[in-house]
Scaffold this motif. Structure first.
Motif, PDB file in Angstrom:
ATOM      1  N   ARG A  65       0.817  -1.312   0.105  1.00 11.83           N
ATOM      2  CA  ARG A  65      -0.067   0.092  -0.188  1.00 11.83           C
ATOM      3  C   ARG A  65       0.708   1.315   0.052  1.00 11.83           C
ATOM      4  O   ARG A  65       0.617   2.081  -0.748  1.00 11.83           O
ATOM      5  N   ALA A  66       1.849   1.310   0.869  1.00 12.93           N
ATOM      6  CA  ALA A  66       3.111   2.430   0.849  1.00 12.93           C
ATOM      7  C   ALA A  66       3.436   2.695  -0.422  1.00 12.93           C
ATOM      8  O   ALA A  66       3.722   3.820  -0.961  1.00 12.93           O
ATOM      9  N   MET A  67       3.939   1.535  -1.266  1.00 12.09           N
ATOM     10  CA  MET A  67       4.593   1.674  -2.430  1.00 12.09           C
ATOM     11  C   MET A  67       3.566   2.275  -3.515  1.00 12.09           C
ATOM     12  O   MET A  67       4.077   3.085  -4.262  1.00 12.09           O
ATOM     13  N   GLU A  68       2.376   1.771  -3.493  1.00 15.08           N
ATOM     14  CA  GLU A  68       1.314   2.390  -4.477  1.00 15.08           C
ATOM     15  C   GLU A  68       1.057   3.677  -4.165  1.00 15.08           C
ATOM     16  O   GLU A  68       0.878   4.406  -5.269  1.00 15.08           O
ATOM     17  N   LEU A  69       1.226   4.312  -3.111  1.00 12.94           N
ATOM     18  CA  LEU A  69       0.831   5.681  -2.726  1.00 12.94           C
ATOM     19  C   LEU A  69       2.143   6.591  -3.145  1.00 12.94           C
ATOM     20  O   LEU A  69       2.226   7.718  -3.415  1.00 12.94           O
TER      21      LEU A  69
END
Length: 463
Positions: free
Chosen positions: A455-459
């Motif tokens: 999730r953090a990477m997608e953001l």
């Protein structure tokens, strides 16, 4: 009749309620604290009240003030700074240690505490495959454990040189040269500063942070004389182990005292599967590790292990008329640590070992390593994530492309709070450093953690 039991009862009952509430919340609460230190401070009384307060009410107030500022370090999704959780028996034993209030310095004065710590020490030496005749000191942590081992080494080398360290101090003493790998932990430098030994000579290491034996031999040959060599069981970023047998043997050939900084990695020695990575570690002269990390006991518990009880006790023992010494040959507890007064911090170690048993300790250590490997595999499968180290124990170092993106992903992870993975810098790159140290971490925690990183990477799309 004494009012002592009544004085404690209500406060302890409230402490039990708040402790249970906290532990119940840990699996589902955000790992990160909700308040920072300034926010917590703003809720505290600016001035100490003039009048006494009810003890139980103080406990209630304390719990309410602290709760929003607590990090859920016991969570199975906390991977920061190589901090373990707490085993149930160890936590309960620590409560008893506080209730018993034993000042564990003299065997005569606190026989139960001394005997239980001696039992724990014998179990530890057996589990770690270290010399049964070694002394074990229960210190505040790995930094002081390193200090103790290096102090014993300094004493031994000064005795060999015929220098009376106790009377003359270091001024004019033979120079002791210290050699350590370039990727040593800063706690080693701190311990050397405490001891007045000055900066070490850094020795080149390979890409995993392991000291290079040829470089060590060359450095020592260029600086002959009394020497201490520090080798590492568990690199801070890679978890890698220095080549123990080769490094120890060449150092001993040159008359050096060899100390092992094994803050978390020394525990690999308990495992038949992992032990070969530390082959030869038992040949060293002193070892430092933490029980509050891999063994998962409450904080304030490092382990200093020294093969020469004489050197250790010469470094730390004092003699005064009001001490009542015993003649058991085991030495008093105060002779093995830099404290005359301390809590019985070895008792939670005994309780943790007794709860787990030999097979349980082995299984826990191997499970920590397996969870680190599982996290590395899960993260490697995410597009744009790169595991930089060979995952040999419990450390995983990850990059998400550029340093800027890696920092942003780290910040997103900490802000969300589902997991806690701290940032660092290794070999010129910004990274997320993952330390798997908690007995409670399970496959669900691993899967949840990998998903949080996704999730953090997608953001934070790649630049």
């Amino acid at each position: 009749m004494s009012a002592l039991p009544e004085a404690y009862g209500a406060a302890l009952e409230r402490a039990l309620v708040h402790a249970t509430d906290w532990l119940t919340s840990v699996p589902t609460r955000p790992v990160r604290p909700q308040y920072d230190a300034d926010q917590v401070a703003s809720s505290l009384l600016p001035r100490l009240p003039d009048e006494p307060s009810d003890a139980a009410e103080v406990v209630d107030e304390l719990a309410a003030l602290a709760e929003p500022g607590l990090m859920a370090i016991q969570s199975g999704r906390f991977y920061g700074w190589v901090m373990g959780g707490t085993l149930p028996a160890a936590m309960a034993a620590d409560w008893l240690v506080s209730a018993w209030d034993q000042n564990t310095g003299l065997r005569f004065a606190t026989p139960a505490a001394a005997a239980i710590e001696e039992s724990a020490a014998a179990w530890l030496l057996d589990l770690l495959h270290l010399p049964a005749t070694a002394d074990v000191g229960f210190t505040t942590g790995a930094t002081t454990a390193n200090f103790v081992g290096l102090a014993a080494g300094r004493q031994h080398l000064m005795d060999q040189a015929g220098w009376d360290l106790e009377s003359l101090g270091l001024s004019g003493a033979p120079r002791i040269t210290v050699f350590a790998g370039r990727e040593r932990h800063a706690a080693v430098d701190l311990a050397l500063r405490y001891l007045g030994l000055g900066a070490c000579i850094p020795v080149d290491a390979d890409k995993e942070g392991r000291i290079l034996p040829d470089a060590l031999a060359t450095a020592m040959d260029q600086q002959p004389g009394p020497s201490l060599v520090v080798v590492q069981a568990g690199n801070l970023h890679s978890g890698a182990f220095d080549p123990m047998a080769e490094a120890v043997n060449l150092a001993h050939d040159r008359g050096a005292w060899v100390h092992v900084d094994g803050a978390f990695g020394l525990w690999a020695a308990v495992s038949p599967v992992l032990r070969e990575r530390l082959a030869g570690v038992e040949l060293a002269d002193s070892w430092a590790t933490d029980a509050q990390k891999t063994l998962n006991v409450p904080y304030d518990c490092g382990l200093a292990i020294v093969s020469s009880p004489e050197a250790l006790r010469r470094a730390f023992s004092i003699h005064t008329s009001y001490f009542i010494a015993t003649d058991a040959g085991l030495g008093d507890p105060f002779e093995k640590v830099p404290e005359l007064s301390r809590r019985a911090r070895g008792i939670p170690v005994w309780a943790a070992l007794r709860q787990l048993g030999r097979n349980g300790v082995i299984a826990m250590v191997e499970r920590l390593a397996a969870n680190a490997r599982a996290l590395a595999d899960g993260l490697s499968a995410l597009p744009g994530a790169e595991v930089l180290n060979d995952v040999v124990f419990t450390q995983v170092s990850v990059s998400f492309g550029s340093d800027e993106r890696t920092r942003r992903v780290t910040q997103r992870l900490m802000a969300e709070g589902a997991v806690w993975m701290s940032g660092s810098s290794w070999q010129g790159r910004d990274i997320v450093r993952i330390s798997v140290s908690n007995w409670a971490t399970d496959p669900d925690d691993v899967a949840t953690s990998v998903e949080a990183v996704r999730r953090a990477m997608e953001l934070e799309p790649e630049a």
